[in-house]
Enzyme design. Structure first.
Site, PDB file in Angstrom:
ATOM      1  N   ASP A  49     -27.943  14.575 -13.746  1.00  0.00           N
ATOM      2  CA  ASP A  49     -27.533  13.382 -12.992  1.00  0.00           C
ATOM      3  C   ASP A  49     -28.484  12.220 -13.279  1.00  0.00           C
ATOM      4  O   ASP A  49     -28.815  11.456 -12.391  1.00  0.00           O
ATOM      5  CB  ASP A  49     -27.513  13.674 -11.488  1.00  0.00           C
ATOM      6  CG  ASP A  49     -28.898  14.063 -10.964  1.00  0.00           C
ATOM      7  OD1 ASP A  49     -29.835  14.190 -11.793  1.00  0.00           O
ATOM      8  OD2 ASP A  49     -29.056  14.217  -9.741  1.00  0.00           O
ATOM      9  N   CYS A  52     -32.549  14.396 -14.849  1.00  0.00           N
ATOM     10  CA  CYS A  52     -32.836  15.755 -15.333  1.00  0.00           C
ATOM     11  C   CYS A  52     -34.188  15.873 -16.042  1.00  0.00           C
ATOM     12  O   CYS A  52     -34.834  16.908 -15.967  1.00  0.00           O
ATOM     13  CB  CYS A  52     -31.699  16.297 -16.183  1.00  0.00           C
ATOM     14  SG  CYS A  52     -31.452  15.431 -17.709  1.00  0.00           S
ATOM     15  N   HIS A 262     -30.017  15.384 -22.035  1.00  0.00           N
ATOM     16  CA  HIS A 262     -30.063  16.360 -20.952  1.00  0.00           C
ATOM     17  C   HIS A 262     -31.110  17.435 -21.271  1.00  0.00           C
ATOM     18  O   HIS A 262     -31.228  17.860 -22.413  1.00  0.00           O
ATOM     19  CB  HIS A 262     -28.687  17.016 -20.755  1.00  0.00           C
ATOM     20  CG  HIS A 262     -28.710  17.985 -19.619  1.00  0.00           C
ATOM     21  ND1 HIS A 262     -28.718  17.567 -18.309  1.00  0.00           N
ATOM     22  CD2 HIS A 262     -28.819  19.335 -19.586  1.00  0.00           C
ATOM     23  CE1 HIS A 262     -28.805  18.629 -17.522  1.00  0.00           C
ATOM     24  NE2 HIS A 262     -28.867  19.705 -18.275  1.00  0.00           N
TER      25      HIS A 262
END
Length: 275
Positions: A49, A52, A262
């Site tokens: 979100d 991370c 991510h």
């Protein structure tokens, strides 16, 4: 409700589930995961979100913390918001999470609370002796959304403080790490004020950490962040260190990324077999 840090799963099992195809990318990812599996047995997925990188780094740091870092022990630590706001009026534009447009006094007090919370949680977890109990305490902390996001605000403010220190050091002719030049060479962050307005204020909302900001995070925490960058497998950037010339006494945390956006975390280090 999404878990912030999912339970652990066998690394190769995870890889087979995620990368089934026979494309060059899938093959490279599988090779990358195989290399990570030489060192770590499991992976834990991190909720994605835009926080991370913070979540993965802080979770790893707390999971292995055995003492409070020196910078967290200093008397002046909780005075940071007051000290910085007295020198730099522009910090009034700091965007508190989901609370834009706060007044200066409120910003100061709220950030001070976040810093106190960071110190308190780090202290509590580092004092837990048993590895299982420590892991449980970390899992519990990262299930408490209010606390978790408050800690990320504290990290962002520490990054701002570090950026100001580096910028001032460079301006007064002191040696600074190379990433600091790169940080302030961007059109969008030629000084700490712009860095705050165009980058730090947006982390967690409309974007995550860029590569150069991973260096800043590492410096702010005085941790080496080692990242397995799977899409760079078989190049010399496969394992990247932030910073790339770390201080010897800085602890090391390890993350995994497939795309530099991510981050997940590898856990359970394999016992290294000695010949």
């Amino acid at each position: 409700y999404k878990l912030s840090v999912s339970p652990e799963m066998d690394i190769m099992e995870y890889c087979r589930k995620e990368w089934r195809g026979n494309t060059p990318a899938a093959k490279r990812m599988r090779k990358g995961y195989e290399a990570v599996a030489q060192k770590f047995a499991s992976i834990r997925r991190i909720r994605g979100d835009n926080y991370c990188a913070f979540r993965a780094t802080l979770f790893q740091a707390l999971s292995q913390a055995t003492q409070l870092p020196r910078w967290l022990q200093s008397e002046d630590f909780t005075m940071l918001p007051e000290n910085l706001l007295s020198k730099y009026d522009w910090i009034k534009q700091w965007q508190l999470r989901q609370k834009p447009g706060k007044r200066m006094g409120e910003i100061r007090d709220e950030i001070k609370e976040y810093l106190i919370l960071l110190r308190q949680k780090w202290k509590n977890i580092s004092e837990i002796k048993g590895p299982l109990e420590k892991q449980e305490a970390c899992d519990k902390l990262f299930k408490n959304e209010e606390d978790e996001y408050s800690l990320y605000e504290a990290l962002k403010f520490l990054m701002l403080n570090t950026a100001i220190e580096l910028y001032n050091a460079d301006k007064s002719g002191k040696r600074v790490p190379v990433f600091s030049w790169l940080l302030f060479a961007r059109d969008t962050s030629s000084n700490p004020c712009q860095l705050m307005q165009n980058h730090l204020n947006h982390i967690g909302h409309s974007g995550g950490l860029e590569q150069v900001e991973m260096f800043l995070l590492a410096y702010a925490l005085q941790y080496t962040i080692r990242v397995y960058r799977l899409y760079k497998y078989s190049t010399d950037e496969f394992i990247t260190l932030y910073p790339n010339d770390p201080e010897e006494d800085w602890p090391v945390v390890t993350l995994i990324t497939e795309d530099d956006r991510h981050y997940n975390i590898p856990v359970r280090m394999c016992q290294e077999t000695t010949l």
